[in-house]
Design an enzyme around this catalytic site. Structure first.
Site, mmCIF file in Angstrom:
data_model
loop_
_atom_site.group_PDB
_atom_site.id
_atom_site.type_symbol
_atom_site.label_atom_id
_atom_site.label_comp_id
_atom_site.label_asym_id
_atom_site.label_seq_id
_atom_site.Cartn_x
_atom_site.Cartn_y
_atom_site.Cartn_z
ATOM 1 N N LYS A 113 0.856 -1.191 0.000
ATOM 2 C CA LYS A 113 0.000 0.000 0.000
ATOM 3 C C LYS A 113 0.882 1.227 0.000
ATOM 4 C CE LYS A 113 -3.937 2.185 0.392
ATOM 5 N NZ LYS A 113 -3.505 2.891 -0.852
ATOM 6 N N LYS A 147 5.410 3.377 8.389
ATOM 7 C CA LYS A 147 4.232 4.242 8.546
ATOM 8 C C LYS A 147 2.956 3.395 8.573
ATOM 9 C CE LYS A 147 4.025 7.563 5.515
ATOM 10 N NZ LYS A 147 3.698 8.462 4.381
ATOM 11 N N LYS A 170 5.370 1.789 -3.102
ATOM 12 C CA LYS A 170 5.269 3.139 -3.665
ATOM 13 C C LYS A 170 5.491 3.058 -5.161
ATOM 14 C CE LYS A 170 4.684 7.435 -2.234
ATOM 15 N NZ LYS A 170 4.020 7.925 -0.997
ATOM 16 N N GLY A 206 -2.799 8.373 -4.175
ATOM 17 C CA GLY A 206 -2.150 9.580 -4.665
ATOM 18 C C GLY A 206 -0.898 9.945 -3.886
ATOM 19 N N ASP A 207 -0.153 10.893 -4.417
ATOM 20 C CA ASP A 207 1.007 11.514 -3.766
ATOM 21 C C ASP A 207 1.248 12.787 -4.574
ATOM 22 O OD1 ASP A 207 3.252 10.756 -1.633
ATOM 23 O OD2 ASP A 207 4.317 11.655 -3.301
ATOM 24 N N THR A 267 -4.626 13.489 5.404
ATOM 25 C CA THR A 267 -3.209 13.624 5.774
ATOM 26 C C THR A 267 -3.003 14.909 6.580
ATOM 27 O OG1 THR A 267 -2.680 12.527 3.696
ATOM 28 C CG2 THR A 267 -0.847 13.498 4.900
HETATM 29 P P1 NDP Z 1 0.642 17.890 -4.119
HETATM 30 O O1 NDP Z 1 1.104 17.534 -5.472
HETATM 31 O O2 NDP Z 1 -0.811 18.058 -3.874
HETATM 32 O O3 NDP Z 1 1.382 19.188 -3.586
HETATM 33 C C1 NDP Z 1 2.762 19.245 -3.522
HETATM 34 C C2 NDP Z 1 3.164 20.635 -3.051
HETATM 35 O O4 NDP Z 1 4.554 20.628 -2.750
HETATM 36 C C3 NDP Z 1 2.944 21.697 -4.106
HETATM 37 O O5 NDP Z 1 2.669 22.912 -3.483
HETATM 38 C C4 NDP Z 1 4.299 21.717 -4.809
HETATM 39 O O6 NDP Z 1 4.576 22.934 -5.488
HETATM 40 C C5 NDP Z 1 5.231 21.530 -3.639
HETATM 41 N N1 NDP Z 1 6.492 20.945 -4.119
HETATM 42 C C6 NDP Z 1 6.655 19.801 -4.828
HETATM 43 N N2 NDP Z 1 7.952 19.568 -5.125
HETATM 44 C C7 NDP Z 1 8.607 20.618 -4.590
HETATM 45 C C8 NDP Z 1 9.980 20.989 -4.575
HETATM 46 N N3 NDP Z 1 10.927 20.220 -5.167
HETATM 47 N N4 NDP Z 1 10.296 22.134 -3.894
HETATM 48 C C9 NDP Z 1 9.326 22.881 -3.298
HETATM 49 N N5 NDP Z 1 8.025 22.584 -3.305
HETATM 50 C C10 NDP Z 1 7.674 21.485 -3.945
HETATM 51 O O7 NDP Z 1 1.227 16.727 -3.174
HETATM 52 P P2 NDP Z 1 0.779 16.311 -1.702
HETATM 53 O O8 NDP Z 1 0.284 17.474 -0.944
HETATM 54 O O9 NDP Z 1 -0.082 15.107 -1.827
HETATM 55 O O10 NDP Z 1 2.168 15.812 -1.096
HETATM 56 C C11 NDP Z 1 3.034 16.664 -0.369
HETATM 57 C C12 NDP Z 1 3.963 15.830 0.496
HETATM 58 O O11 NDP Z 1 3.177 15.036 1.406
HETATM 59 C C13 NDP Z 1 4.839 14.827 -0.261
HETATM 60 O O12 NDP Z 1 6.059 14.684 0.428
HETATM 61 C C14 NDP Z 1 4.054 13.517 -0.132
HETATM 62 O O13 NDP Z 1 4.873 12.396 -0.281
HETATM 63 C C15 NDP Z 1 3.520 13.664 1.283
HETATM 64 N N6 NDP Z 1 2.357 12.864 1.642
HETATM 65 C C16 NDP Z 1 1.217 12.903 0.896
HETATM 66 C C17 NDP Z 1 0.113 12.166 1.284
HETATM 67 C C18 NDP Z 1 -1.180 12.232 0.561
HETATM 68 O O14 NDP Z 1 -2.136 11.593 0.998
HETATM 69 N N7 NDP Z 1 -1.305 12.983 -0.529
HETATM 70 C C19 NDP Z 1 0.159 11.307 2.471
HETATM 71 C C20 NDP Z 1 1.383 11.403 3.230
HETATM 72 C C21 NDP Z 1 2.435 12.147 2.804
HETATM 73 P P3 NDP Z 1 4.490 22.988 -7.095
HETATM 74 O O15 NDP Z 1 3.031 23.023 -7.402
HETATM 75 O O16 NDP Z 1 5.202 24.230 -7.432
HETATM 76 O O17 NDP Z 1 5.182 21.764 -7.597
HETATM 77 O O1 2IT Z 2 2.933 8.956 1.557
HETATM 78 C C1 2IT Z 2 1.792 8.506 1.754
HETATM 79 O O2 2IT Z 2 1.496 7.935 2.814
HETATM 80 C C2 2IT Z 2 0.794 8.668 0.697
HETATM 81 N N1 2IT Z 2 1.098 9.276 -0.321
HETATM 82 C C3 2IT Z 2 -0.573 8.083 0.851
HETATM 83 C C4 2IT Z 2 -0.570 6.621 0.507
HETATM 84 C C5 2IT Z 2 -1.907 5.942 0.464
HETATM 85 O O3 2IT Z 2 -1.900 4.767 0.081
HETATM 86 O O4 2IT Z 2 -2.931 6.519 0.808
#
Ligand code: NDP
Ligand code: 2IT
Length: 444
Positions: A89, A113, A125, A164-165, A208
């Site tokens: 997952k 996690k 992943k 998603g991510d 999240t």
């Molecule tokens: P999104 O694509 O929705 O948003 C990502 C954000 O981070 C955007 O604002 C983006 O800006 C910015 N960003 C991406 N790359 C960079 C970079 N190299 N430098 C600076 N800013 C950057 O992704 P998420 O919100 O889903 O994910 C954000 C983080 O949270 C990641 O690390 C992800 O792995 C983690 N995560 C996500 C989960 C989820 O359920 N979605 C769960 C747990 C963790 P820009 O638009 O300019 O690229």
């Molecule tokens: O980093 C993470 O935990 C995620 N992007 C969410 C993973 C998931 O299966 O919901």
């Protein structure tokens, strides 16, 4: 490290040129050294050697045709890291920086996690170096369909369940699920983060960010602090950042800064989230345009400037290694007392050291951002039951899961004589459950 240095050396030798993967493994193995001392039977059974090696890694070609009729080729990945406690997952990331090192670090972290959530999910992943920015709807759809035309062979509701991510939200999950369902001719929960009318779970969008705040509130309460009345900066402006900021406001804090990969905004009146949602979720605009609607707000070029803004609490919610040692020092000298990692591995090892040395309450990613995948697991449960819970029911379960994660991580830290160190506590608590399962299941 005495016992586990050998494992680390092997990782470095076997996986050259994978700095993010090395970084993630190094941190975990350092925390696990006392566990290895206490459990020679796990050392003998090769648990540590096996847990750093993915069970399976798939790399594939993703060809598609752009709007000008040109053939484009991207690279797709799915790393199935560990299935000891449940089906693989973990999310899928679409970003031009994606490579095997990044997918492996994310897959490795996901093992611990997912174990911490207390739900039965293994770690994996995936992703691609495809950049959704500037692409048309048609291009994004054709890419997602091509990606799934290969990925479908490797996933399934009891085998591997992606979500998603970065760069993969409701739109991309929709296009991927549509193609998966067409190929398989079955309607099953093989992806999470689905739309509410076709098998998605309420609260998954918010999970999240909300979970991060529930976790941090618990950690801060234990030290007599809370979000109430505090000034907060949240990096990023994507899915995690937006709903973290929303919950901060609900809990009585004020978010004054957010960012994207180009720069950051500072709004002394508190960030208006309706504006950010409209810009980012619907119009896909850059964060700099926020100042057009809010003239008292300022825009600074460059994403790392956000750490210079004075705050009580920092929530890095953008990407790996976005917060380095220097930024950590600045935060501490500005009076920041808590850092909650919404992104995966956002703090460099130097930054973590600065936070721990200065007594900052640090909520490590594996624990603090586990609410997203936990709610994905709740989506899987609802799909299996062909039933759905209300928003309030899912939110209550999320809150109780985040409280338990805090309790288990802080308890593990205490048991291993590093009270208050949630980085070590989360690594240990996440690991122990997986190690027991691997031990019971023999050498496989
Ligand atoms: P999104 O694509 O929705 O948003 C990502 C954000 O981070 C955007 O604002 C983006 O800006 C910015 N960003 C991406 N790359 C960079 C970079 N190299 N430098 C600076 N800013 C950057 O992704 P998420 O919100 O889903 O994910 C954000 C983080 O949270 C990641 O690390 C992800 O792995 C983690 N995560 C996500 C989960 C989820 O359920 N979605 C769960 C747990 C963790 P820009 O638009 O300019 O690229
Ligand atoms: O980093 C993470 O935990 C995620 N992007 C969410 C993973 C998931 O299966 O919901």
């Amino acid at each position: 490290m005495k016992i586990l240095q050998r494992v680390m050396d092997q990782v470095l030798k076997r996986n050259p040129h994978e700095p993010e993967f090395h970084q993630a493994v190094q941190e975990v193995l350092e925390s696990l050294e006392p566990v290895a001392e206490r459990h020679p039977e796990w050392v003998k059974a090769g648990i540590f050697d096996r847990i750093v090696e993915p069970e399976r890694q798939v790399i594939f070609r993703v060809p598609w045709v752009d709007d000008n009729g040109n053939v484009q080729v991207n690279r797709g990945y799915r790393v199935q890291f560990n299935s000891a406690i449940g089906p693989y997952k973990g999310g899928i990331r679409f970003h031009p920086s994606v490579n095997l090192s990044i997918i492996k670090f994310l897959g490795f972290e996901q093992i611990f996690k997912n174990s911490l959530t207390t739900l039965p999910i293994g770690g994996g992943k995936g992703g691609s170096d495809f950049d959704p920015k500037g692409k048309s709807e048609g291009e994004v759809m054709r890419f997602c369909q091509s990606f799934m035309l290969e990925l479908f062979r490797h996933i399934g509701e009891d085998m591997d369940v992606p979500a998603g991510d970065i760069g993969v939200g409701a739109r991309e999950i929709g296009y991927m699920y549509g193609m998966y369902k067409k190929i398989r001719n079955t309607f099953t929960g093989a992806l999470t983060g689905k739309g509410i009318t076709w098998g998605g779970s309420l609260v998954r969008t918010e999970a999240t960010g909300y979970g991060l705040c529930y976790f941090m509130e618990e950690a801060m309460n234990s030290r007599g602090k809370s979000f109430k009345g505090s000034t907060v900066v949240v990096s990023g402006s994507g899915n995690v950042a937006i709903y973290a900021a929303e919950k901060v406001h609900q809990l009585g804090g004020r978010v004054v800064a957010m960012s994207d990969s180009n720069g950051c905004i500072y709004d002394p009146d508190g960030i208006n989230l309706d504006t950010v949602k409209q810009m980012k979720e619907l119009e896909r605009k850059r964060i700099r345009e926020y100042v057009n609607c809010h003239p008292r707000a300022q825009y600074f070029e460059g994403p790392s400037g956000i750490w210079n803004i004075k705050c009580d609490i920092a929530l890095p919610c953008a990407t790996q290694n976005e917060l380095d040692g220097e930024s950590a020092k600045t935060l501490v000298s500005n009076g920041c007392f808590a850092v909650g990692e919404g992104a995966n591995m956002p703090s460099t090892p130097e930054a973590i050291e600065v936070f721990l040395k200065n007594g900052v309450i640090l909520g490590p990613a594996k624990a603090a951002n586990a609410g997203g995948v936990a709610t994905s697991a709740l989506e899987m449960s609802q799909n299996s039951m062909r039933y759905s819970w209300t928003f309030e029911e899912v939110d209550a379960k999320l809150k109780s899961i985040m409280k338990d994660i805090y309790k288990n991580a802080s308890q593990a830290a205490k048991e291993y004589n590093c009270e208050g160190n949630l980085v070590a506590g989360a690594n240990i608590a996440g690991f122990e459950k997986v190690a027991r399962a691997m031990y019971d299941q023999g050498i496989v």
